[in-house]
Design a protein around this motif. Structure first.
Motif, PDB file in Angstrom:
ATOM      1  N   GLY A 141       0.769  -1.230   0.000  1.00  0.00           N
ATOM      2  CA  GLY A 141       0.000   0.000   0.000  1.00  0.00           C
ATOM      3  C   GLY A 141       0.803   1.284   0.000  1.00  0.00           C
ATOM      4  N   VAL A 142       2.122   1.218  -0.029  1.00  0.00           N
ATOM      5  CA  VAL A 142       2.912   2.447  -0.047  1.00  0.00           C
ATOM      6  C   VAL A 142       2.955   2.951  -1.496  1.00  0.00           C
ATOM      7  N   ALA A 143       2.316   4.094  -1.726  1.00  0.00           N
ATOM      8  CA  ALA A 143       2.216   4.640  -3.081  1.00  0.00           C
ATOM      9  C   ALA A 143       3.388   5.548  -3.412  1.00  0.00           C
ATOM     10  N   ALA A 144       3.901   6.263  -2.412  1.00  0.00           N
ATOM     11  CA  ALA A 144       4.995   7.204  -2.661  1.00  0.00           C
ATOM     12  C   ALA A 144       5.736   7.483  -1.366  1.00  0.00           C
ATOM     13  N   VAL A 145       7.026   7.750  -1.515  1.00  0.00           N
ATOM     14  CA  VAL A 145       7.863   8.211  -0.407  1.00  0.00           C
ATOM     15  C   VAL A 145       8.457   9.535  -0.852  1.00  0.00           C
ATOM     16  N   LEU A 146       8.206  10.571  -0.087  1.00  0.00           N
ATOM     17  CA  LEU A 146       8.731  11.904  -0.393  1.00  0.00           C
ATOM     18  C   LEU A 146       9.782  12.218   0.668  1.00  0.00           C
ATOM     19  N   PRO A 147      11.064  11.900   0.381  1.00  0.00           N
ATOM     20  CA  PRO A 147      12.097  11.961   1.412  1.00  0.00           C
ATOM     21  C   PRO A 147      12.634  13.349   1.744  1.00  0.00           C
ATOM     22  N   GLY A 148      12.339  14.344   0.979  1.00  0.00           N
ATOM     23  CA  GLY A 148      12.922  15.671   1.212  1.00  0.00           C
ATOM     24  C   GLY A 148      12.239  16.422   2.333  1.00  0.00           C
ATOM     25  N   ALA A 149      12.520  17.711   2.396  1.00  0.00           N
ATOM     26  CA  ALA A 149      11.889  18.589   3.381  1.00  0.00           C
ATOM     27  C   ALA A 149      10.394  18.677   3.105  1.00  0.00           C
ATOM     28  N   LEU A 150       9.647  19.092   4.094  1.00  0.00           N
ATOM     29  CA  LEU A 150       8.196  19.194   3.951  1.00  0.00           C
ATOM     30  C   LEU A 150       7.846  20.145   2.806  1.00  0.00           C
ATOM     31  N   ASP A 151       7.122  19.624   1.826  1.00  0.00           N
ATOM     32  CA  ASP A 151       6.673  20.400   0.682  1.00  0.00           C
ATOM     33  C   ASP A 151       5.188  20.105   0.501  1.00  0.00           C
ATOM     34  N   PRO A 152       4.317  20.950   1.046  1.00  0.00           N
ATOM     35  CA  PRO A 152       2.878  20.688   0.959  1.00  0.00           C
ATOM     36  C   PRO A 152       2.368  20.519  -0.473  1.00  0.00           C
ATOM     37  N   GLU A 153       2.969  21.240  -1.417  1.00  0.00           N
ATOM     38  CA  GLU A 153       2.537  21.106  -2.813  1.00  0.00           C
ATOM     39  C   GLU A 153       2.869  19.716  -3.355  1.00  0.00           C
ATOM     40  N   ALA A 154       4.060  19.191  -3.036  1.00  0.00           N
ATOM     41  CA  ALA A 154       4.436  17.842  -3.478  1.00  0.00           C
ATOM     42  C   ALA A 154       3.535  16.798  -2.831  1.00  0.00           C
ATOM     43  N   VAL A 155       3.176  17.004  -1.583  1.00  0.00           N
ATOM     44  CA  VAL A 155       2.267  16.076  -0.900  1.00  0.00           C
ATOM     45  C   VAL A 155       0.896  16.104  -1.576  1.00  0.00           C
ATOM     46  N   ALA A 156       0.387  17.291  -1.851  1.00  0.00           N
ATOM     47  CA  ALA A 156      -0.912  17.405  -2.518  1.00  0.00           C
ATOM     48  C   ALA A 156      -0.881  16.762  -3.898  1.00  0.00           C
ATOM     49  N   LEU A 157       0.228  16.915  -4.607  1.00  0.00           N
ATOM     50  CA  LEU A 157       0.373  16.286  -5.922  1.00  0.00           C
ATOM     51  C   LEU A 157       0.381  14.764  -5.792  1.00  0.00           C
ATOM     52  N   ALA A 158       1.104  14.249  -4.812  1.00  0.00           N
ATOM     53  CA  ALA A 158       1.143  12.798  -4.597  1.00  0.00           C
ATOM     54  C   ALA A 158      -0.238  12.267  -4.243  1.00  0.00           C
ATOM     55  N   VAL A 159      -0.962  12.979  -3.386  1.00  0.00           N
ATOM     56  CA  VAL A 159      -2.315  12.564  -3.005  1.00  0.00           C
ATOM     57  C   VAL A 159      -3.228  12.588  -4.225  1.00  0.00           C
ATOM     58  N   SER A 160      -3.127  13.621  -5.048  1.00  0.00           N
ATOM     59  CA  SER A 160      -3.987  13.686  -6.232  1.00  0.00           C
ATOM     60  C   SER A 160      -3.649  12.595  -7.233  1.00  0.00           C
ATOM     61  N   HIS A 161      -2.351  12.227  -7.352  1.00  0.00           N
ATOM     62  CA  HIS A 161      -1.973  11.117  -8.240  1.00  0.00           C
ATOM     63  C   HIS A 161      -2.574   9.799  -7.743  1.00  0.00           C
ATOM     64  N   VAL A 162      -2.512   9.584  -6.446  1.00  0.00           N
ATOM     65  CA  VAL A 162      -3.090   8.362  -5.880  1.00  0.00           C
ATOM     66  C   VAL A 162      -4.587   8.331  -6.131  1.00  0.00           C
ATOM     67  N   CYS A 163      -5.254   9.449  -5.909  1.00  0.00           N
ATOM     68  CA  CYS A 163      -6.718   9.505  -6.053  1.00  0.00           C
ATOM     69  C   CYS A 163      -7.159   9.427  -7.511  1.00  0.00           C
ATOM     70  N   ALA A 164      -6.294   9.824  -8.431  1.00  0.00           N
ATOM     71  CA  ALA A 164      -6.660   9.826  -9.848  1.00  0.00           C
ATOM     72  C   ALA A 164      -6.663   8.436 -10.457  1.00  0.00           C
TER      73      ALA A 164
END
Length: 161
Positions: A97-120
């Motif tokens: 169930g792990v769809a993505a790992v975003l290892p860098g600093a907190l980037d809310p835009e990258a998180v939102a993009l990852a969530v939208s990719h999962v939901c799409a």
């Protein structure tokens, strides 16, 4: 109007969690913040979110050790986006169930993009563990998707396709 996607955000850090919550909510997602594993597990059972955002950067060592178990408790169709680098030898390929790992600093835009990719994409169906393939970290999909689009646009512009 379509029903908003439910996203569970786990972050023991109140500030980081609320930054993520507000950014995800801007994309018409119904998001809930959990600062402990017990309420997150209750949300997995009751609300059955489509995405869990797990803030590994703010998690304690005990909370990190609970991540593989949490992944095996995911309801069908639920996927996890992990924020922050995981310790070496963490066993990511064994976690389902792990769809993505975003290892860098907190980037809310990258998180939102990852969530939208999962939901799409269509929700994954439950498969027996022996048939499961090791999950991709998803980061290469996020990184390569715009490149492929740019290449296609360039080829079309140059009439090379």
């Amino acid at each position: 109007m379509p029903r908003p996607t439910h996203v569970a955000v786990f972050s023991p850090d109140f500030v980081r969690g609320n930054v993520l919550l507000r950014r995800i909510a801007r994309d018409n997602a119904d998001a809930a913040l959990h600062d402990a594993l017990t309420p997150l597990r209750k949300s997995l059972r009751d609300a059955r979110p489509r995405v869990v955002v797990f803030d590994a950067s703010a998690a304690s060592p005990g909370e990190l050790r609970a991540l593989p178990e949490l992944c095996h408790e995911l309801p069908p169709g639920c996927e996890v986006v992990v924020l922050g680098a995981l310790p070496e030898g963490f066993g990511l390929p064994e976690m389902r169930g792990v769809a993505a790992v975003l290892p860098g600093a907190l980037d809310p835009e990258a998180v939102a993009l990852a969530v939208s990719h999962v939901c799409a994409r269509p929700a994954p169906t439950a498969r027996p563990p022996e048939a499961a393939e090791p999950p991709s970290t998803g980061t290469e999909q996020l990184r390569d998707a715009p490149v492929r689009e740019i290449e296609a646009d360039l080829l079309a512009f140059l009439k090379l396709d």
